[in-house]
Design a protein around this motif. Structure first.
Motif, PDB file in Angstrom:
ATOM      1  N   ALA A 154       0.863  -1.177   0.000  1.00  0.00           N
ATOM      2  CA  ALA A 154       0.000   0.000   0.000  1.00  0.00           C
ATOM      3  C   ALA A 154       0.899   1.225   0.000  1.00  0.00           C
ATOM      4  CB  ALA A 154      -0.917   0.012   1.220  1.00  0.00           C
ATOM      5  N   TYR A 155       0.522   2.237  -0.764  1.00  0.00           N
ATOM      6  CA  TYR A 155       1.330   3.444  -0.885  1.00  0.00           C
ATOM      7  C   TYR A 155       1.072   4.371   0.313  1.00  0.00           C
ATOM      8  CZ  TYR A 155       1.436   1.670  -5.663  1.00  0.00           C
ATOM      9  OH  TYR A 155       1.574   0.860  -6.773  1.00  0.00           O
ATOM     10  N   PRO A 156       2.103   4.734   1.079  1.00  0.00           N
ATOM     11  CA  PRO A 156       1.896   5.642   2.221  1.00  0.00           C
ATOM     12  C   PRO A 156       1.220   6.936   1.787  1.00  0.00           C
ATOM     13  CG  PRO A 156       4.097   4.686   2.302  1.00  0.00           C
ATOM     14  CD  PRO A 156       3.514   4.297   0.972  1.00  0.00           C
ATOM     15  N   GLY A 176      -0.981  -3.263  -5.725  1.00  0.00           N
ATOM     16  CA  GLY A 176      -0.724  -2.027  -4.999  1.00  0.00           C
ATOM     17  C   GLY A 176      -2.019  -1.351  -4.603  1.00  0.00           C
ATOM     18  N   ALA A 177      -2.104  -0.914  -3.346  1.00  0.00           N
ATOM     19  CA  ALA A 177      -3.329  -0.301  -2.816  1.00  0.00           C
ATOM     20  C   ALA A 177      -3.146   1.198  -2.648  1.00  0.00           C
ATOM     21  CB  ALA A 177      -3.699  -0.937  -1.477  1.00  0.00           C
ATOM     22  N   PRO A 190      -4.151  -3.453 -11.311  1.00  0.00           N
ATOM     23  CA  PRO A 190      -3.948  -4.103 -10.007  1.00  0.00           C
ATOM     24  C   PRO A 190      -2.889  -3.428  -9.146  1.00  0.00           C
ATOM     25  CG  PRO A 190      -2.994  -5.427 -11.764  1.00  0.00           C
ATOM     26  CD  PRO A 190      -3.797  -4.357 -12.423  1.00  0.00           C
ATOM     27  N   MET A 191      -2.091  -2.547  -9.728  1.00  0.00           N
ATOM     28  CA  MET A 191      -1.098  -1.811  -8.950  1.00  0.00           C
ATOM     29  C   MET A 191      -1.624  -0.476  -8.444  1.00  0.00           C
ATOM     30  SD  MET A 191       1.529  -3.655  -8.515  1.00  0.00           S
ATOM     31  CE  MET A 191       2.526  -2.364  -7.752  1.00  0.00           C
ATOM     32  N   LEU A 192      -2.864  -0.136  -8.777  1.00  0.00           N
ATOM     33  CA  LEU A 192      -3.443   1.133  -8.351  1.00  0.00           C
ATOM     34  C   LEU A 192      -4.877   0.926  -7.870  1.00  0.00           C
ATOM     35  CD1 LEU A 192      -2.092   3.420 -11.234  1.00  0.00           C
ATOM     36  CD2 LEU A 192      -1.295   3.386  -8.857  1.00  0.00           C
ATOM     37  N   ASP A 224      -7.252  10.632  -9.725  1.00  0.00           N
ATOM     38  CA  ASP A 224      -6.920   9.222  -9.867  1.00  0.00           C
ATOM     39  C   ASP A 224      -5.428   9.085 -10.132  1.00  0.00           C
ATOM     40  OD1 ASP A 224      -6.644   6.553 -10.568  1.00  0.00           O
ATOM     41  OD2 ASP A 224      -8.479   6.513 -11.761  1.00  0.00           O
ATOM     42  N   PRO A 225      -4.702   8.337  -9.294  1.00  0.00           N
ATOM     43  CA  PRO A 225      -3.259   8.181  -9.519  1.00  0.00           C
ATOM     44  C   PRO A 225      -2.927   7.548 -10.865  1.00  0.00           C
ATOM     45  CG  PRO A 225      -4.031   6.664  -7.824  1.00  0.00           C
ATOM     46  CD  PRO A 225      -5.142   7.621  -8.082  1.00  0.00           C
TER      47      PRO A 225
END
Length: 228
Positions: A154-156, A176-177, A190-192, A224-225
């Motif tokens: 998960a991205y801080p 990745g969350a 799935p990475m975002l 949205d990243p």
């Protein structure tokens, strides 16, 4: 997405990210009685499930995730994932899991462990060298400590973009969350992956609203990243 349960969350001056034990138990009891979808773990296999599903995750790696949240979730048969900022563990930061208690948590039924960076910095603000170190060192530390592979993270602060996403893939992650609210529709990177945050003031009514998507409009408050 949760953080602390019954203790002070890291850097949480407003008290938003620590939910009381009683409120958490009532929310999880409601979830265990939910009949509109499946409760799954945070994994590649779960992404392949048809229909609606929900996964419970925790960020940072608080000791209360083991002592307070885990007994509630295990008793209700709910799997969950804890994303660990490895620096908190290595430095014996007060309120966080120790190496020993993290191993205990990882060995409990239904528990998955993922990475959350090494020092809990916003990865989008890191230069390339620091970014790669944050991503790789946290994964390797957890793998050495726990004795199994770590391929979810998960991205801080939810700080992600396509540069961070690509670096995470190169560092060995497969899921990745983020921290953008809403449902992950088929085809979502799935990475975002999006997650809906549960905060301290969310009562049972708001929890059920979030579970059913009534707060998904909140995603429009952030970019949205995947577009960054």
């Amino acid at each position: 997405m949760y953080h602390a349960v019954g203790s002070q969350a890291y850097g949480d001056a407003l008290g938003l990210f620590s939910i009381s034990e009683d409120k958490f138990r009532r929310q999880m009891t409601l979830l265990s009685e939910w009949r509109h979808g499946q409760i799954v773990d945070f994994s590649e296999d779960s992404l392949r499930h048809s229909g609606t599903s929900v996964a419970i995750t925790f960020d940072d790696g608080y000791q209360d995730n083991l002592e307070v949240a885990a007994p509630i979730l295990i008793n209700l048969g709910i799997p969950f994932t804890v994303f660990i900022s490895s620096g908190f563990i290595k430095n014996s930061t007060q309120g966080f899991l120790t190496p020993s208690s993290l191993r205990t948590l990882a060995g409990l039924p239904g528990v998955s462990i993922g990475a959350h960076g090494a020092s809990h910095v916003a990865l989008t603000q890191c230069d390339d060298k620091t970014l790669n170190q944050e991503l790789l060192s946290s994964r390797l530390y957890l793998e050495d400590l726990l004795g199994f592979g770590i391929d979810i993270m998960a991205y801080p602060y939810g700080a992600a973009n396509n540069r961070v996403r690509d670096a995470a893939v190169l560092a060995g992650y497969q899921l990745g969350a983020c921290s953008m609210a809403g449902i992950n529709q088929p085809g979502r990177d799935p990475m975002l992956l999006s997650r809906t945050e549960i905060v301290a003031m969310d009562d049972e009514r708001v929890f059920m609203q979030k579970l059913h998507g009534n707060w998904d409009w909140y995603r429009w408050r952030t970019q949205d990243p995947a577009c960054l």
